[in-house]
Design a protein around this motif. Structure first.
Motif, mmCIF file in Angstrom:
data_model
loop_
_atom_site.group_PDB
_atom_site.id
_atom_site.type_symbol
_atom_site.label_atom_id
_atom_site.label_comp_id
_atom_site.label_asym_id
_atom_site.label_seq_id
_atom_site.Cartn_x
_atom_site.Cartn_y
_atom_site.Cartn_z
ATOM 1 N N ARG A 23 0.434 -1.528 -0.531
ATOM 2 C CA ARG A 23 0.027 0.027 0.123
ATOM 3 C C ARG A 23 1.257 1.324 0.678
ATOM 4 O O ARG A 23 1.712 1.036 0.592
ATOM 5 C CB ARG A 23 -0.891 -0.055 1.167
ATOM 6 N N ASP A 48 -2.706 4.467 -3.083
ATOM 7 C CA ASP A 48 -3.927 4.255 -2.837
ATOM 8 C C ASP A 48 -4.616 4.196 -1.085
ATOM 9 O O ASP A 48 -5.443 3.498 -0.742
ATOM 10 C CB ASP A 48 -3.955 3.207 -3.337
ATOM 11 N N LYS A 49 -4.073 5.692 -0.742
ATOM 12 C CA LYS A 49 -4.536 5.986 0.741
ATOM 13 C C LYS A 49 -4.124 7.320 1.131
ATOM 14 O O LYS A 49 -2.842 8.106 0.481
ATOM 15 C CB LYS A 49 -3.659 4.710 1.946
ATOM 16 N N SER A 78 -10.466 6.133 -1.235
ATOM 17 C CA SER A 78 -10.005 5.087 -0.356
ATOM 18 C C SER A 78 -9.853 5.382 1.189
ATOM 19 O O SER A 78 -10.611 6.422 1.434
ATOM 20 C CB SER A 78 -8.483 5.985 -1.126
#
Length: 157
Positions: A23, A48-49, A78
């Motif tokens: 991640r 993605d975060k 997200s």
């Protein structure tokens, strides 16, 4: 720079950790900064975060602001993390701070714009220098009020 870092991480996982998922969090920021807003507009496909730092006594205002930044981008759904919260200015032995820790656990657990997927408290231990903020645990593992507040809050939630 972010693309190069993402490509390097992807290579390592593909080559050496093919069964593991990685991640990538966006560039972290502290309240009052708009780095996350800029990253969401300019480079949203390289992470993605979403991850911010928030040391406010009530984290919900900044959390809702960041959720607003996420709306209308590919990161709208997200996970939102608070990479650092708590304090770096006063002791975790302070009762008012301890109560705010519990309140912020509750705020971040609520559904909707206040929801926080994950977080890291700052700081677990004191910095070891006189006059600097004391952590949740003191010398010899002495537990401060903030430690017990987090422990109770986490177990209750």
């Amino acid at each position: 720079m972010v693309k190069v870092a993402k490509d390097a991480i992807a290579f390592v996982y593909k080559t050496y950790l093919p069964d593991r998922t990685y991640r990538i969090h966006d560039p972290k920021t502290v309240g009052g900064s708009n780095w996350s807003a800029s990253a969401l507009q300019a480079i949203p496909n390289y992470f993605d975060k979403v991850n911010v730092h928030n040391y406010d006594a009530d984290i919900s205002n900044d959390t809702r602001k960041v959720r607003g930044w996420m709306n209308g981008t590919v990161r709208v759904n997200s996970q939102l993390w608070v990479g650092e919260w708590g304090t770096y200015e006063i002791s975790y032995g302070d009762l008012s701070l301890a109560l705010n820790l519990i309140k912020n656990l509750i705020r971040g657990s609520q559904p909707g714009d206040n929801y926080i997927y994950g977080s890291h408290i700052f700081c677990l231990y004191g910095w070891g220098k006189q006059g600097l903020a004391e952590g949740l645990l003191g010398d010899g593992g002495k537990r401060r009020a903030g430690y017990y507040a987090l422990r109770m809050g986490i177990r209750a939630l």
